[in-house]
Design a protein around this motif. Structure first.
Motif, mmCIF file in Angstrom:
data_model
loop_
_atom_site.group_PDB
_atom_site.id
_atom_site.type_symbol
_atom_site.label_atom_id
_atom_site.label_comp_id
_atom_site.label_asym_id
_atom_site.label_seq_id
_atom_site.Cartn_x
_atom_site.Cartn_y
_atom_site.Cartn_z
ATOM 1 N N GLU A 103 2.856 3.495 4.578
ATOM 2 C CA GLU A 103 2.875 4.939 4.817
ATOM 3 C C GLU A 103 1.672 5.354 5.667
ATOM 4 N N ARG A 144 2.729 9.258 -3.391
ATOM 5 C CA ARG A 144 3.037 8.465 -2.194
ATOM 6 C C ARG A 144 2.046 7.320 -2.111
ATOM 7 N N THR A 145 2.522 6.120 -2.399
ATOM 8 C CA THR A 145 1.676 4.932 -2.405
ATOM 9 C C THR A 145 2.295 3.908 -1.470
ATOM 10 N N GLU A 167 10.137 15.495 -3.636
ATOM 11 C CA GLU A 167 11.273 14.647 -4.049
ATOM 12 C C GLU A 167 10.918 13.643 -5.139
#
Ligand code: ATP
Length: 448
Positions: A180, A189-190, A262
């Motif tokens: 990412e 978010r990883t 999300e």
């Protein structure tokens, strides 16, 4: 109910303090966006993945499981479109040198310093490595960016080795990796994360019906495990948001402290994947319907969730501060099925045989569920420590226990205490775990 809002700082600090989540390689200064689950975090994570597996695989007639390898033939990613298309537009700030995803910043200038940005260039999110001793293009392999492709390439294997008939699905839980550009927001978010994915194969024409079914089912699943309705929504994608393979998609979204985001996407992938893998591999991946005497390429409905995001949502949602027994407390109102520890056993006094009795009760209960023992500090402080990590039941051994073999059981949410015989404890805990009370109070006006 307190009106104080839950913040990410409160969650991350609780996670570290009580051993839910630690930064990866912390003694070396940490590795950006990688996290380790501590003793309580791994119990919570296992409870979430086990709930998903039980509800979606074990309890359903039309679902089976799979565990495919992380490393796959590179042709898989050519067929799936990931080599050509799994990219994000990357821009650099010419001033402060920071990098951003072009589609995630509001205007044409750097959101940090207002500087000028470079033209966007496409950046592939797959991690690359090499298989064997030679590091060349022929030996390039990828860490999978989703578990889904392992299911598609095994479609015929599963079909040939089972008696499944369409409609049916294959589910898988496992690690995925995405390089990412801008990871962040703790577990949200990883670059390394776990996914819980299902591919549900249907007859073309039945896809809209099944898409609707899975959207409702997956939305309801989060509700069943206690997520507050006002922080959960199902959002349909606009045509401009759809991935290259998708005929339609809806996201289950949660309102995190950093906004609606999300948790899970439920997509109608049509026959894109099976068609592409048929073409690329030269193997016919169509399905023969014996009754209709018809051959077709199934359509696929894909409910695709992470594990870290739902885990973070369960924590945020359960977090509460209130006044209990005259003292302020932090309480995690986790669904008892998800709670890392189901019960804590306390001796009221550290004498008169009470510690030994409490330890004996712990040992019996430990055969069945995760239980802890605590004799340090006042009984109030011990309750507080368990409230903070969401332990639903506090079992106290007191003077009366030594006479009639009864204990008090305190409920985390209502704080009521009932006395019951020791030999009824396990049935009582099991019964409460089987039918969890709707214990989460509604959000107070203006509150969190
Ligand atoms: P986003 O738009 O937020 O990058 P996505 O739409 O690319 O997510 P999907 O490809 O649909 O995500 O992946 C399915 C699920 O996997 C997501 O709903 C999320 O729960 C999880 N997931 C995807 N990427 C990550 C990540 N980098 N870290 C943690 N979980 C992730």
């Amino acid at each position: 109910m307190s009106a104080r809002p839950v913040t990410m700082e409160k969650i991350t600090s609780l996670c570290k303090r009580r051993g839910f989540v630690f930064q990866s390689s912390e003694i070396y200064g940490g590795l950006a966006s990688c996290w380790d689950y501590g003793p309580l975090g791994i119990e919570l994570k296992r409870n979430i993945t086990e709930a998903w597996w039980r509800d979606n695989i074990v309890a359903r007639e039309d679902m089976v499981g799979l565990d495919s390898a992380i490393l796959m033939h590179p042709k898989v990613w050519e067929a799936s479109g990931h080599i050509a298309g799994f990219t994000d537009p990357l821009v650099d700030c010419k001033g402060c040198k920071q990098r951003f995803r072009a589609d995630q910043i509001p205007g044409p200038k750097c959101p940090e310093c207002g500087g000028e940005l470079t033209e966007a260039r496409q950046f592939n999110l797959m991690f690359r490595t090499f298989m064997g001793p030679v590091e060349d293009t022929a030996s390039t392999v990828y860490l999978r960016p989703e578990t889904a492709q392992g299911i598609f390439v095994n479609f015929q294997n599963v079909l040939n080795s089972s008696r499944l008939k369409i409609p049916f699905g294959i589910g898988q839980i496992g690690k995925s990796f995405r390089n990412e550009i801008t990871p962040g927001n703790f577990l949200f978010r990883t670059r390394e994360f776990e996914q819980m994915e299902m591919e549900f194969f249907v007859r073309p024409g039945d896809d809209a019906k099944w898409h609707e079914f899975w959207k409702q089912e997956r939305f309801a699943w989060y509700r069943r495990y206690g997520i507050r309705p006002e922080r959960l929504r199902l959002r349909e994608h606009g045509a401009d948001e759809l991935a290259h393979y998708a005929k339609g998609c809806a996201d289950v979204e949660y309102e995190f402290p950093f906004g609606w985001s999300e948790l899970e996407g439920i997509a109608n992938r049509g026959d894109f994947d099976l068609r592409r893998h048929s073409e690329m591999s030269g193997k016919d991946l169509s399905y023969f319907d014996e009754e209709a005497r018809e051959r077709f390429l199934p359509y696929v409905i894909e409910p695709s969730a992470g594990v870290g995001r739902p885990l973070l949502a369960f924590l945020v949602d359960a977090y509460d501060e209130d006044v209990a027994e005259g003292e302020e407390r932090v309480v995690l109102r986790l669904d008892p099925r998800l709670a890392p520890i189901k019960a804590a056993v306390f001796p009221l006094l550290r004498k008169a045989g009470q510690p030994e009795k409490a330890q004996a009760i712990r040992d019996i209960l430990k055969q069945h569920v995760a239980v802890t023992y605590d004799q340090a500090g006042s009984i109030g402080r011990r309750y507080r420590r368990q409230d903070e990590v969401g332990t639903p039941f506090g079992i106290t051994v007191d003077h009366q226990t030594m006479q009639d073999d009864t204990v008090t059981v305190r409920d985390r949410d209502t704080m009521t205490q009932v006395r019951m015989p020791v030999d009824r404890l396990i049935d009582e805990i099991r019964a409460r775990l089987a039918s969890p009370a709707a214990s989460r109070p509604a959000v107070a006006a203006g509150g969190a």
